[in-house]
Write a protein that holds these residues in place. Structure first.
Motif, PDB file in Angstrom:
ATOM      1  N   GLY A 108       0.826  -1.238   0.110  1.00  0.00           N
ATOM      2  CA  GLY A 108      -0.087  -0.195  -0.102  1.00  0.00           C
ATOM      3  C   GLY A 108       0.780   1.321   0.134  1.00  0.00           C
ATOM      4  O   GLY A 108       0.365   2.386  -0.216  1.00  0.00           O
ATOM      5  N   GLY A 109       2.019   1.095   0.459  1.00  0.00           N
ATOM      6  CA  GLY A 109       2.967   2.145   0.363  1.00  0.00           C
ATOM      7  C   GLY A 109       2.665   3.036   1.332  1.00  0.00           C
ATOM      8  O   GLY A 109       1.794   3.050   2.165  1.00  0.00           O
ATOM      9  N   SER A 110       3.324   4.283   1.332  1.00  0.00           N
ATOM     10  CA  SER A 110       3.158   5.449   1.993  1.00  0.00           C
ATOM     11  C   SER A 110       1.982   6.349   1.485  1.00  0.00           C
ATOM     12  O   SER A 110       1.600   7.364   2.151  1.00  0.00           O
ATOM     13  CB  SER A 110       4.345   6.073   2.170  1.00  0.00           C
ATOM     14  OG  SER A 110       4.623   6.995   0.915  1.00  0.00           O
ATOM     15  N   THR A 111       1.483   5.978   0.108  1.00  0.00           N
ATOM     16  CA  THR A 111       0.346   6.743  -0.292  1.00  0.00           C
ATOM     17  C   THR A 111      -0.971   6.189  -0.128  1.00  0.00           C
ATOM     18  O   THR A 111      -2.005   6.801  -0.439  1.00  0.00           O
ATOM     19  CB  THR A 111       0.768   6.947  -1.857  1.00  0.00           C
ATOM     20  OG1 THR A 111       0.747   5.788  -2.479  1.00  0.00           O
ATOM     21  CG2 THR A 111       2.075   7.823  -1.877  1.00  0.00           C
ATOM     22  N   GLY A 112      -1.155   5.040   0.184  1.00  0.00           N
ATOM     23  CA  GLY A 112      -2.541   4.464   0.342  1.00  0.00           C
ATOM     24  C   GLY A 112      -2.952   4.024  -1.083  1.00  0.00           C
ATOM     25  O   GLY A 112      -4.140   3.627  -1.129  1.00  0.00           O
ATOM     26  N   GLU A 113      -2.273   3.976  -2.014  1.00  0.00           N
ATOM     27  CA  GLU A 113      -2.272   3.587  -3.225  1.00  0.00           C
ATOM     28  C   GLU A 113      -2.273   2.023  -3.627  1.00  0.00           C
ATOM     29  O   GLU A 113      -0.861   1.573  -3.827  1.00  0.00           O
ATOM     30  CB  GLU A 113      -1.940   4.158  -4.558  1.00  0.00           C
ATOM     31  CG  GLU A 113      -2.368   4.010  -5.673  1.00  0.00           C
ATOM     32  CD  GLU A 113      -2.066   5.008  -7.034  1.00  0.00           C
ATOM     33  OE1 GLU A 113      -2.411   4.966  -8.114  1.00  0.00           O
ATOM     34  OE2 GLU A 113      -1.205   5.938  -6.321  1.00  0.00           O
ATOM     35  N   PRO A 114      -3.016   0.863  -3.461  1.00  0.00           N
ATOM     36  CA  PRO A 114      -2.386  -0.279  -3.661  1.00  0.00           C
ATOM     37  C   PRO A 114      -1.642  -0.915  -4.912  1.00  0.00           C
ATOM     38  O   PRO A 114      -2.119  -0.064  -5.869  1.00  0.00           O
ATOM     39  CB  PRO A 114      -3.888  -1.416  -3.406  1.00  0.00           C
ATOM     40  CG  PRO A 114      -4.572  -0.254  -2.684  1.00  0.00           C
ATOM     41  CD  PRO A 114      -4.378   1.217  -3.294  1.00  0.00           C
ATOM     42  N   PHE A 115      -0.543  -1.351  -4.541  1.00  0.00           N
ATOM     43  CA  PHE A 115       0.344  -1.796  -5.869  1.00  0.00           C
ATOM     44  C   PHE A 115       0.625  -3.178  -5.853  1.00  0.00           C
ATOM     45  O   PHE A 115       1.102  -3.692  -4.851  1.00  0.00           O
ATOM     46  CB  PHE A 115       1.561  -0.903  -5.940  1.00  0.00           C
ATOM     47  CG  PHE A 115       2.418  -1.054  -7.159  1.00  0.00           C
ATOM     48  CD1 PHE A 115       1.893  -0.981  -8.256  1.00  0.00           C
ATOM     49  CD2 PHE A 115       3.704  -0.878  -6.663  1.00  0.00           C
ATOM     50  CE1 PHE A 115       2.789  -1.051  -9.336  1.00  0.00           C
ATOM     51  CE2 PHE A 115       4.484  -1.153  -7.978  1.00  0.00           C
ATOM     52  CZ  PHE A 115       4.030  -1.194  -9.187  1.00  0.00           C
ATOM     53  N   ARG A 116       0.585  -3.832  -6.863  1.00  0.00           N
ATOM     54  CA  ARG A 116       0.934  -5.311  -6.924  1.00  0.00           C
ATOM     55  C   ARG A 116       1.909  -5.527  -8.029  1.00  0.00           C
ATOM     56  O   ARG A 116       1.722  -5.017  -9.325  1.00  0.00           O
ATOM     57  CB  ARG A 116      -0.452  -6.140  -7.363  1.00  0.00           C
ATOM     58  CG  ARG A 116      -1.329  -6.210  -6.045  1.00  0.00           C
ATOM     59  CD  ARG A 116      -2.575  -6.624  -6.702  1.00  0.00           C
ATOM     60  NE  ARG A 116      -3.626  -6.612  -5.604  1.00  0.00           N
ATOM     61  CZ  ARG A 116      -4.347  -5.763  -4.895  1.00  0.00           C
ATOM     62  NH1 ARG A 116      -4.169  -4.448  -5.379  1.00  0.00           N
ATOM     63  NH2 ARG A 116      -4.838  -5.757  -3.959  1.00  0.00           N
ATOM     64  N   TYR A 117       3.082  -6.116  -7.786  1.00  0.00           N
ATOM     65  CA  TYR A 117       4.336  -6.297  -8.853  1.00  0.00           C
ATOM     66  C   TYR A 117       5.131  -7.596  -8.345  1.00  0.00           C
ATOM     67  O   TYR A 117       4.548  -8.302  -7.492  1.00  0.00           O
ATOM     68  CB  TYR A 117       5.134  -5.118  -8.505  1.00  0.00           C
ATOM     69  CG  TYR A 117       5.793  -4.791  -6.978  1.00  0.00           C
ATOM     70  CD1 TYR A 117       7.152  -5.189  -6.801  1.00  0.00           C
ATOM     71  CD2 TYR A 117       5.074  -4.379  -6.297  1.00  0.00           C
ATOM     72  CE1 TYR A 117       7.576  -5.040  -5.784  1.00  0.00           C
ATOM     73  CE2 TYR A 117       5.471  -4.265  -4.891  1.00  0.00           C
ATOM     74  CZ  TYR A 117       6.831  -4.389  -4.730  1.00  0.00           C
ATOM     75  OH  TYR A 117       7.640  -4.488  -3.464  1.00  0.00           O
ATOM     76  N   TYR A 118       6.074  -7.627  -9.171  1.00  0.00           N
ATOM     77  CA  TYR A 118       7.029  -8.954  -9.080  1.00  0.00           C
ATOM     78  C   TYR A 118       8.459  -8.690  -8.804  1.00  0.00           C
ATOM     79  O   TYR A 118       8.833  -7.559  -9.299  1.00  0.00           O
ATOM     80  CB  TYR A 118       6.806  -9.827 -10.163  1.00  0.00           C
ATOM     81  CG  TYR A 118       5.532 -10.352 -10.318  1.00  0.00           C
ATOM     82  CD1 TYR A 118       4.875 -11.614  -9.946  1.00  0.00           C
ATOM     83  CD2 TYR A 118       4.571  -9.579 -11.074  1.00  0.00           C
ATOM     84  CE1 TYR A 118       3.633 -11.908 -10.106  1.00  0.00           C
ATOM     85  CE2 TYR A 118       2.995 -10.068 -11.250  1.00  0.00           C
ATOM     86  CZ  TYR A 118       2.573 -11.277 -10.902  1.00  0.00           C
ATOM     87  OH  TYR A 118       1.483 -11.504 -10.778  1.00  0.00           O
ATOM     88  N   VAL A 119       9.338  -9.337  -7.946  1.00  0.00           N
ATOM     89  CA  VAL A 119      10.613  -8.938  -7.929  1.00  0.00           C
ATOM     90  C   VAL A 119      11.284 -10.346  -8.225  1.00  0.00           C
ATOM     91  O   VAL A 119      11.031 -11.353  -7.779  1.00  0.00           O
ATOM     92  CB  VAL A 119      10.919  -8.336  -6.419  1.00  0.00           C
ATOM     93  CG1 VAL A 119      10.320  -7.220  -6.289  1.00  0.00           C
ATOM     94  CG2 VAL A 119      10.756  -9.647  -5.378  1.00  0.00           C
ATOM     95  N   ASP A 120      12.663 -10.274  -8.771  1.00  0.00           N
ATOM     96  CA  ASP A 120      13.480 -11.226  -9.142  1.00  0.00           C
ATOM     97  C   ASP A 120      13.895 -11.714  -7.822  1.00  0.00           C
ATOM     98  O   ASP A 120      14.371 -11.128  -7.110  1.00  0.00           O
ATOM     99  CB  ASP A 120      14.386 -10.958 -10.202  1.00  0.00           C
ATOM    100  CG  ASP A 120      14.105 -10.463 -11.343  1.00  0.00           C
ATOM    101  OD1 ASP A 120      12.647 -10.599 -11.558  1.00  0.00           O
ATOM    102  OD2 ASP A 120      15.041 -10.220 -12.250  1.00  0.00           O
ATOM    103  N   LYS A 121      14.501 -13.022  -7.656  1.00  0.00           N
ATOM    104  CA  LYS A 121      15.064 -13.794  -6.440  1.00  0.00           C
ATOM    105  C   LYS A 121      16.296 -12.931  -6.336  1.00  0.00           C
ATOM    106  O   LYS A 121      16.897 -12.875  -5.160  1.00  0.00           O
ATOM    107  CB  LYS A 121      15.151 -15.243  -6.669  1.00  0.00           C
ATOM    108  CG  LYS A 121      13.863 -16.046  -6.591  1.00  0.00           C
ATOM    109  CD  LYS A 121      13.131 -15.719  -5.516  1.00  0.00           C
ATOM    110  CE  LYS A 121      12.066 -16.637  -5.328  1.00  0.00           C
ATOM    111  NZ  LYS A 121      12.020 -18.099  -5.488  1.00  0.00           N
ATOM    112  N   GLU A 122      17.160 -12.623  -7.305  1.00  0.00           N
ATOM    113  CA  GLU A 122      18.410 -11.999  -7.359  1.00  0.00           C
ATOM    114  C   GLU A 122      18.206 -10.793  -6.543  1.00  0.00           C
ATOM    115  O   GLU A 122      18.918 -10.421  -5.844  1.00  0.00           O
ATOM    116  CB  GLU A 122      18.796 -11.732  -8.927  1.00  0.00           C
ATOM    117  CG  GLU A 122      20.156 -11.204  -8.864  1.00  0.00           C
ATOM    118  CD  GLU A 122      21.335 -11.992  -8.497  1.00  0.00           C
ATOM    119  OE1 GLU A 122      22.376 -11.539  -8.697  1.00  0.00           O
ATOM    120  OE2 GLU A 122      21.074 -13.041  -8.412  1.00  0.00           O
TER     121      GLU A 122
END
Length: 433
Positions: A108-122
């Motif tokens: 939700g971050g500091s802004t209250g705007e939900p965000f969905r994403y992906y990160v590499d294991k690296e």
């Protein structure tokens, strides 16, 4: 206890200890880092050029030789992006790469705007390696030594390969939930006694020492406190340092943008992971300098010139501490208040992030508590015609989870988190600090 971290690396395909050893070797030698950073950036851009549906057309305008010779120049020709742009183009941006493992994230971050994403294991390997490096440099911590985490969901290290308790045990991490704290907290005193550092939200750490005044006296081997995820204001730093009689070092990070920085003993900014994150600044219409981040360990879901939403500057001037690593200075975060309960307990803002994630129709929110403990939740919907239905459903959920508080749901007419007056969580209950 390094064995536990080795098991974590083995189970989830990371290499935290290997990256950590490399960082310790390179910490005081800037030349190899500069060379490695440009090499990483060029390699990242070449990989994205060949396989990402969104960036291939943009990077295809440059030959491989042009990218290798001057990756920074090529980078500045890429568009500036933000959460909204990424979300709208996720079907193109998210391009899974064969042989490059990734993990789903949400914030939700500091802004209250939900965000969905992906990160590499690296990326995960490097982020934890830098955390260990900063702890090591500031208090002599070695991976595997015991520590205590006091925080909410954003610092929970749950992983599908393990139950949460096993995962934390392998880390030698005693996790205390910091999003809801009251006077009835009964921590394991033996774990507090052994811990060499505390890691967590500044508001949660402060609240726990106010709710349980004797809490700090149980730490016998404590060397330092590391705060993160919120803006650390001077008065809170002073109170935490006074309670534990140990130094506080603040950590700045953005998992999506791939940046992680930490104060040194001079407290003149945040030395950050410039080997893996290329940071720039953008001057806004209001004259502020906003950070732009490129995560060079994000092939599956690239973050390139990403507006993370934080105001700050970057300096390459050598720090008084002697380190040649660049620093983020003049960082201006957004404070996040605690929501207070009538019985004296409190609820951290991260708790509401978790609740609102179950309402994907809500694309932004703000929470305000009045002096009588009543709470107003302002929500903005992608389809505002669904407001009545969402308000009824959300009210029922909040009343069930937090029956001691009264809630009202109101339409958010204007959403502007860059406004200096905007606060995601704001409580007007009188609580002496």
């Amino acid at each position: 206890m390094k064995t536990g971290i080795k098991l974590i690396d083995l189970a989830r395909g990371t290499d935290i200890l290997g990256k950590y050893k490399e960082l310790v070797r390179l910490w005081d030698n800037k030349s190899p880092l500069e060379e490695a950073r440009n090499k990483n950036l060029a390699g990242f851009l070449l990989a994205i050029r060949s396989q990402n549906r969104f960036y291939s057309p943009l990077l295809g305008r440059f030959s491989p030789d042009e990218i290798i010779d001057n990756p920074q120049k090529v980078l500045t020709d890429m568009p500036v992006i933000d959460k909204k742009m990424l979300s709208e183009n996720q079907h193109l941006v998210f391009t899974p790469v064969k042989g490059v493992d990734y993990q789903f994230k949400k914030t939700g971050g500091s802004t209250g705007e939900p965000f969905r994403y992906y990160v590499d294991k690296e990326h995960l390997s490097w982020m934890w390696a830098h955390n260990y490096l900063f702890w090591h440099n500031n208090c002599g911590y070695e991976p595997g030594e015991p520590f205590v985490t006091i925080a909410g969901n954003s610092l929970r290290t749950v992983n599908k390969k393990f139950s949460e308790s096993i995962y934390h045990k392998l880390q030698n991490n005693y996790f205390l939930k910091g999003d809801m704290i009251d006077n009835n907290l009964k921590p394991d005193l033996s774990k507090l006694k052994k811990a060499v550092l505390i890691y967590g939200y500044p508001s949660s750490i402060l609240n726990i020492i106010k709710s349980v005044p004797e809490f700090s006296s149980h730490f016998k081997g404590l060397r330092a406190i590391f705060t993160t995820s919120e803006q650390l204001i001077p008065s809170v730093r002073r109170q935490i340092e006074a309670a534990f009689n140990k130094p506080v070092f603040d950590i700045y990070g953005a998992n999506d943008g791939g940046i992680l920085g930490c104060e040194c003993p001079e407290h003149q900014g945040y030395h950050y992971n410039f080997l893996n994150c290329f940071a720039e600044t953008l001057t806004t219409e209001d004259g502020f300098t906003e950070l732009l981040l490129t995560n060079t360990n994000s092939q599956n879901y690239p973050f390139i010139r990403y507006r993370v939403g934080d105001i700050g500057s970057i300096t390459s001037d050598r720090c008084i501490c002697g380190s040649a690593w660049p620093r983020i200075i003049d960082l201006k975060g957004r404070t996040r208040d605690l929501i207070r309960k009538p019985d004296g307990g409190s609820i951290h803002g991260a708790y509401f992030n978790k609740i609102l994630f179950d309402f994907p129709e809500v694309d932004a929110y703000r929470i305000v508590q009045e002096t009588d403990y009543s709470v107003t939740v302002y929500i903005h919907l992608k389809q505002m015609q669904l407001f009545d239905k969402m308000a009824t459903k959300l009210t029922a959920t909040l009343n069930k989870l937090l029956p001691e508080l009264s809630f009202s749901i109101v339409q958010m007419q204007e959403y502007n988190p860059t406004n200096a007056k905007f606060k995601l969580i704001e409580s007007h209950v009188n609580q002496s600090m």
